[in-house]
Design an enzyme around this catalytic site. Sequence first.
Site, short mmCIF file in Angstrom:
data_model
loop_
_atom_site.label_atom_id
_atom_site.label_comp_id
_atom_site.label_asym_id
_atom_site.label_seq_id
_atom_site.Cartn_x
_atom_site.Cartn_y
_atom_site.Cartn_z
N PRO A 2 0.83 -1.09 -0.10
CA PRO A 2 -0.01 -0.04 0.06
C PRO A 2 0.84 1.15 -0.01
CG PRO A 2 -0.51 -1.63 2.05
CD PRO A 2 0.75 -1.99 1.16
N GLU A 3 0.56 2.11 -0.74
CA GLU A 3 1.27 3.41 -0.93
C GLU A 3 0.19 4.43 -0.04
OE1 GLU A 3 2.74 5.15 -4.32
OE2 GLU A 3 3.09 3.02 -5.05
#
Length: 281
Positions: A2-3
């Site tokens: 996840p960013e």
Amino acid sequence: MPELPEVETVRQGLREVIEGAVFSAVEQRRPDLRTPFPDNLPARLQGRRIITIGRRAKYILFTLDDQSVMALHLGMSGRVLVMADGSAYKPAKHDHLVCRFDSGALFVLNDPRRFGMVFMADADDIMRLPAFAKMGPEPLGNGFSGTVLREKLAGRKTPIKTALLDQRIVAGLGNIYVCEALYYAGISPLRAAGALSDDEAEKLVQEIKKVLSRAIKAGGSSLKDYRTASGELGYFQFSFAVYDRAGKACPDCSCDVSRTGGIKRIVQGGRSTFYCDEKQR
DNA sequence: CTCCTGTCCTGCCGGC
DNA sequence: TGCCGGCAGGACAGGA
């Protein structure tokens, strides 16, 4: 993993379900992820109330009622399951941390590759941990501007793509949104970071903010679907302009893809970069 | 200092 | 069908 937008979406989902709840049972199912879990983590969470769930870069910060903070990083493959009613939960492969709450809610951290990290410290000390101490500004905060970015990039010969992944320059960007922002800014990922003009740096900052904001909005709107489906948070549909689209036409492409070969994939610093060399200079 | 490479770990996908 | 190499959204250590 996840960013920033995915992490922010997870945070929002967690706030809805477990902010204000009290840990009633904590099961830590292995000693470590990328780093060891904090000493005595289950005992330190047990009986504590979650006061706020915040975020710094890609870390989710749980502030507890004893003024301690648990910082959670999802690494590359971390996922969170959260359910208001956790009574039907059965442990799955790679479920490493399982927390139940007085409300009946359930929080599960699942991370196949175990690149995730959990830290714990007093609220006064958490930002002094090595992971946070040298972090650059939040990309969506007021502290991130064209001027600030220019200062941080001054003299750097490393490619702008690589520089934007350095959390000391700006904290929270990852491979996907760096590629996307450079595309929208019309800047080649190969450019020397220190060679950007004032105008280019300003444009880049604006496009970073725009693409992250759009992604967060997409995550927010898909949040309820994820919760009703499985309670799993972390990934959502977002349409990328260049990321993972090698050989395809970029969104408003007017060039002849059969001649140009479409979107390019190259490797920089060991990571894939996707870009359009017609539109990015 | 900066910059470059290798490494941690599992899963998945494409090619043979 | 199975096996194998390559690749994956991150971050750090260590060496040049």
